[in-house]
Design an enzyme around this catalytic site. Structure first.
Site: not given
Ligand code: UD1
Length: 423
Positions: A22-23, A120, A125, A310, A402
């Site tokens: 999915k991701n 969320c 996030r 995850d 989802r």
């Molecule tokens: C993706 C995955 C999700 C997985 C996560 C971590 C998808 C659709 N989702 O989510 O299933 O759990 O990676 O492996 O691929 N953060 C910030 N600022 C930013 C971006 C992130 O503070 O601009 C923080 C987030 O709140 C979180 C951490 O960084 O605490 C890691 O998040 P991130 O790796 O970005 O996760 P996603 O890409 O949202």
């Protein structure tokens, strides 16, 4: 609304074919916005999130075609022209990954207006890293009434970007934007997840010049134009890990096929430590536990190649039944223990303090009515229900839909007494 009803206590036995990730699929779909030619994705999972993103892409004028079902999940995406450069709130708030359309639209059309994703359930996030990366590439960004309004007159420019911490989404977003930028972009402290490698491979097949994906430093040499391609989505490591953990939790023998076992290097030793047997060959992984106890195991979540956040909830369901105390530390998200009260309703003994959960194993869980709180948490409740005595009803299963393709069918084929009931 549907619920899943489980009659626990039967070991699992059978084979499960793992779907496309999915991701990964979500980011590959977004890549279609970068070309006026057709991008065809194969091994596509059929999920609520992927269907939803299809609708969002249609909003930009993308022609989205489901392929011949016999060929297992073909999806053709054709963004011949972009009829809109705006992603409205209603379409972005439902799924955070939608936000990643911003970079590609900006790269192609030099302007984009995309709603900020809402908060969320698993934490705030934010998207600051995404926006800072685009700014470094020359985008002018204004935040207005919940929208990001971005412009890049004359197009994006290559830049050196150092992420302050690892973000999967920001790494992917920066890659998606940089492929059409002028000059070279270097991403330092980039995420190394297999989904990043998958995206880079697909973009390269479309004509991009990306090197280093899978390492902390990624280099992207901008190109003028990308073309179409046909690309197979990588197998879902989280789905595979979920079923592997379910087999260890419930007991029995489950063979996973269409799996990339090398993408779960952090999981296998921990499952073995918990007392299940893991046997791998080139194309499959067999996970077995036959009546032996589950042992306690401590784990903390990390960016890849560390233990994935995850799989944290699913791992917790397993050690709830261990013959001792386990400690699970969640390092990625600040609020990802909502499954704990639900597991406790089934008789688990869990104490959460900040980012740590202490799980004192109990000899058995008991069926209960529980509620799915997020996508991965739902899967942990299902595994717990399959291992528990009596009937478990898992409500709010739209979370599950989802990201898990036909979970009740796949588990049902392994002898699980599980059914979906419409309320
Ligand atoms: C993706 C995955 C999700 C997985 C996560 C971590 C998808 C659709 N989702 O989510 O299933 O759990 O990676 O492996 O691929 N953060 C910030 N600022 C930013 C971006 C992130 O503070 O601009 C923080 C987030 O709140 C979180 C951490 O960084 O605490 C890691 O998040 P991130 O790796 O970005 O996760 P996603 O890409 O949202």
């Amino acid at each position: 609304m549907d619920k899943i009803v489980i009659e626990g206590g039967t070991p699992l036995s059978g084979q499960i074919s793992i779907s496309g990730a999915k991701n990964s699929a979500l980011k590959l779909m977004v890549a279609c916005l970068l070309t006026d030619e057709v991008l065809t994705l194969t091994n596509m999972p059929n999920l609520r999130d992927t269907r939803f993103l299809g609708h969002l892409l249609e909003n930009f004028g993308v022609e989205v075609k489901d392929g011949d079902k016999k060929h297992n999940g073909h999806l053709s995406l054709h963004a011949k022209t972009l009829s809109s450069t705006t992603a409205p709130y209603d379409l972005v708030r439902k799924m955070r990954a939608s936000f990643n359309v911003l970079g590609p639209i900006l790269a192609r059309a030099h302007k984009a207006k995309v709603s900020l994703p809402g908060g969320c359930a698993i934490g705030a996030r934010p998207v600051d890293l995404h926006l800072n990366a685009l700014k470094a590439m020359g985008a002018e960004i204004e935040l207005s009434e919940g929208y990001v309004i971005a412009t890049a007159k004359g197009g994006l420019k290559g830049a050196e970007i150092t992420f302050p911490f690892i973000s999967v989404g920001a790494t992917e977003h920066a890659m998606l934007a940089a492929v059409l930028a002028k000059g070279e972009t270097v991403l330092n402290n980039a995420a190394r997840e297999p989904e990043i490698v998958d995206l880079a491979k697909c973009l390269n097949a479309m004509g991009a010049k990306i090197s280093g994906a899978g390492r902390s430093e990624i280099t992207i040499e901008g190109v003028e134009k990308l073309g179409g391609t046909t690309y197979a989505v990588v197998p879902d490591r989280i789905e595979a890990g979920t079923y592997a953990l379910a087999a260890a939790t419930v007991g029995g023998a489950v063979r996973l096929v269409n799996v990339r076992s090398d993408h779960l290097g952090s999981l296998w030793p921990l499952i073995a430590q918990a007392g299940a047997k893991v046997t791998m060959d080139e194309n499959s992984v067999l996970v077995e536990r036959h009546g032996t106890p589950i042992h306690p195991v401590d784990v903390e979540t990390q960016a890849y190649p560390g233990f994935p956040t995850d799989l944290q909830a699913q791992f917790m369901a397993m050690v709830c039944l261990a013959d001792g105390v386990s400690i699970i530390r969640e390092n990625i998200f600040e609020n990802r223990f909502m499954h704990c009260p639900e597991l406790s309703r089934m008789g688990a003994n869990i104490t959460v303090t900040g980012r740590e959960a202490i799980i004192r194993g109990v000899p058995k869980l008991k069926g209960a009515q529980v509620m799915a709180t997020d996508l991965r948490a739902s899967a942990s409740l299902i595994a717990a229900g399959l291992a528990a005595e009596g009937i478990t009803e898992v409500g709010r299963v739209y979370h599950l839909d989802r990201g898990f393709e036909q979970i009740e069918v796949k588990l049902g084929n392994c002898g699980a007494r599980i059914k979906r009931v419409s309320e």
